[in-house]
Each structure stands twice: as C-alpha cells, then as structure tokens.
Write a protein that holds these residues in place. Structure first.
Motif, PDB file in Angstrom:
ATOM      1  N   ALA A  70       0.839  -1.205   0.000  1.00 50.66           N
ATOM      2  CA  ALA A  70       0.000   0.000   0.000  1.00 50.66           C
ATOM      3  C   ALA A  70       0.867   1.245   0.000  1.00 50.66           C
ATOM      4  O   ALA A  70       0.628   2.183  -0.779  1.00 50.66           O
ATOM      5  CB  ALA A  70      -0.924  -0.013   1.214  1.00 50.66           C
ATOM      6  N   VAL A  71       1.887   1.277   0.856  1.00 46.44           N
ATOM      7  CA  VAL A  71       2.787   2.432   0.910  1.00 46.44           C
ATOM      8  C   VAL A  71       3.558   2.544  -0.398  1.00 46.44           C
ATOM      9  O   VAL A  71       3.739   3.649  -0.935  1.00 46.44           O
ATOM     10  CB  VAL A  71       3.748   2.327   2.121  1.00 46.44           C
ATOM     11  CG1 VAL A  71       4.852   3.347   2.060  1.00 46.44           C
ATOM     12  CG2 VAL A  71       2.951   2.471   3.421  1.00 46.44           C
ATOM     13  N   LEU A  76       4.563   5.345  -5.481  1.00 42.48           N
ATOM     14  CA  LEU A  76       4.602   5.330  -6.945  1.00 42.48           C
ATOM     15  C   LEU A  76       3.626   6.344  -7.536  1.00 42.48           C
ATOM     16  O   LEU A  76       3.941   7.022  -8.523  1.00 42.48           O
ATOM     17  CB  LEU A  76       4.297   3.923  -7.471  1.00 42.48           C
ATOM     18  CG  LEU A  76       5.411   2.895  -7.303  1.00 42.48           C
ATOM     19  CD1 LEU A  76       4.934   1.522  -7.791  1.00 42.48           C
ATOM     20  CD2 LEU A  76       6.662   3.312  -8.065  1.00 42.48           C
ATOM     21  N   GLN A  77       2.451   6.470  -6.951  1.00 42.65           N
ATOM     22  CA  GLN A  77       1.482   7.449  -7.429  1.00 42.65           C
ATOM     23  C   GLN A  77       2.013   8.867  -7.229  1.00 42.65           C
ATOM     24  O   GLN A  77       1.876   9.720  -8.117  1.00 42.65           O
ATOM     25  CB  GLN A  77       0.145   7.297  -6.721  1.00 42.65           C
ATOM     26  CG  GLN A  77      -0.639   6.084  -7.166  1.00 42.65           C
ATOM     27  CD  GLN A  77      -1.976   5.961  -6.430  1.00 42.65           C
ATOM     28  OE1 GLN A  77      -2.227   6.646  -5.468  1.00 42.65           O
ATOM     29  NE2 GLN A  77      -2.807   5.053  -6.906  1.00 42.65           N
ATOM     30  N   LEU A  78       2.627   9.115  -6.074  1.00 44.15           N
ATOM     31  CA  LEU A  78       3.214  10.443  -5.826  1.00 44.15           C
ATOM     32  C   LEU A  78       4.344  10.741  -6.790  1.00 44.15           C
ATOM     33  O   LEU A  78       4.442  11.852  -7.331  1.00 44.15           O
ATOM     34  CB  LEU A  78       3.704  10.545  -4.379  1.00 44.15           C
ATOM     35  CG  LEU A  78       2.626  10.602  -3.295  1.00 44.15           C
ATOM     36  CD1 LEU A  78       3.262  10.531  -1.914  1.00 44.15           C
ATOM     37  CD2 LEU A  78       1.795  11.861  -3.441  1.00 44.15           C
ATOM     38  N   LEU A  79       5.196   9.777  -7.018  1.00 47.65           N
ATOM     39  CA  LEU A  79       6.294   9.956  -7.980  1.00 47.65           C
ATOM     40  C   LEU A  79       5.768  10.190  -9.382  1.00 47.65           C
ATOM     41  O   LEU A  79       6.282  11.022 -10.128  1.00 47.65           O
ATOM     42  CB  LEU A  79       7.230   8.737  -7.968  1.00 47.65           C
ATOM     43  CG  LEU A  79       8.216   8.626  -6.818  1.00 47.65           C
ATOM     44  CD1 LEU A  79       8.964   7.311  -6.886  1.00 47.65           C
ATOM     45  CD2 LEU A  79       9.193   9.787  -6.827  1.00 47.65           C
ATOM     46  N   GLY A  81       2.907  11.509 -10.106  1.00 50.10           N
ATOM     47  CA  GLY A  81       2.324  12.842 -10.158  1.00 50.10           C
ATOM     48  C   GLY A  81       3.388  13.929 -10.193  1.00 50.10           C
ATOM     49  O   GLY A  81       3.269  14.911 -10.920  1.00 50.10           O
ATOM     50  N   VAL A  82       4.462  13.744  -9.447  1.00 54.47           N
ATOM     51  CA  VAL A  82       5.549  14.726  -9.407  1.00 54.47           C
ATOM     52  C   VAL A  82       6.310  14.730 -10.712  1.00 54.47           C
ATOM     53  O   VAL A  82       6.661  15.777 -11.242  1.00 54.47           O
ATOM     54  CB  VAL A  82       6.489  14.431  -8.221  1.00 54.47           C
ATOM     55  CG1 VAL A  82       7.770  15.263  -8.287  1.00 54.47           C
ATOM     56  CG2 VAL A  82       5.781  14.679  -6.902  1.00 54.47           C
ATOM     57  N   LEU A  83       6.557  13.572 -11.249  1.00 52.83           N
ATOM     58  CA  LEU A  83       7.336  13.468 -12.491  1.00 52.83           C
ATOM     59  C   LEU A  83       6.455  13.608 -13.721  1.00 52.83           C
ATOM     60  O   LEU A  83       6.973  13.666 -14.836  1.00 52.83           O
ATOM     61  CB  LEU A  83       8.083  12.128 -12.514  1.00 52.83           C
ATOM     62  CG  LEU A  83       9.122  11.899 -11.412  1.00 52.83           C
ATOM     63  CD1 LEU A  83       9.686  10.487 -11.520  1.00 52.83           C
ATOM     64  CD2 LEU A  83      10.237  12.920 -11.496  1.00 52.83           C
ATOM     65  N   GLY A  84       5.189  13.657 -13.523  1.00 52.90           N
ATOM     66  CA  GLY A  84       4.243  13.826 -14.625  1.00 52.90           C
ATOM     67  C   GLY A  84       4.116  12.567 -15.473  1.00 52.90           C
ATOM     68  O   GLY A  84       3.888  12.673 -16.670  1.00 52.90           O
TER      69      GLY A  84
END
Length: 85
Positions: A70-71, A76-79, A81-84
């Motif tokens: 889960a973490v 991965l979702q945050l990365l 979103g940050v990396l587009g």
C-alpha cells in the motif's frame, strides 16, 4: 489351634496377599495411565499454543506485506504525479 485351622489361615493370608498385590498392580497401572493422559493433554495444549503463535505471526506478516504494498503504491502514485508520468 489345630493343623486344619492353621492351613486355612495360611490359605486366607495367601489369598489376601495375592489380592493386595493385584490391587497394587492395578493402582500402578491406573496411575501410569493417568500420567500418560496428563502428558498427552499437556502436549496437545502446547501444540495448540504453538499453532496460535504461528497464526498470529503469519497474520502479522500478511498485514506488514499489505502495508508495504500500500505504501509502495502511494509512493509510486506520488512519484508519477511529481514526475508527470
């Protein structure tokens, strides 16, 4: 006492001795059986306790693995979103 009475008393004592030996033997056998049963119950109790500990350990591992994934998914979702991505 006459000889017949003494013989009868000897026979009675012999029978009583045989009965006492048999009773002692049966009591020993019963005690051994009870001890064996007590050991078996203790062994079963220890085995059940071990199964419970194993189940708790397995449940904890499964929960930790689920938390890890889960973490990892959130990271991965945050990365992404940050990396587009």
């Amino acid at each position: 006492m006459d000889e017949t009475t003494e013989e009868a008393l000897t026979a009675i004592r012999s029978e009583l001795d045989a009965l006492y030996r048999r009773l002692d033997s049966e009591a020993d056998s019963r005690q051994e059986s009870e001890d064996a049963l007590r050991r078996d119950v203790d062994d079963l109790r220890r085995a059940e306790d071990q199964r419970e500990r194993d189940k708790t350990r397995d449940d904890t591992r499964a929960a930790a693995l689920g938390l890890f994934w889960a973490v990892g998914g959130i990271v991965l979702q945050l990365l992404g979103g940050v990396l587009g991505l």
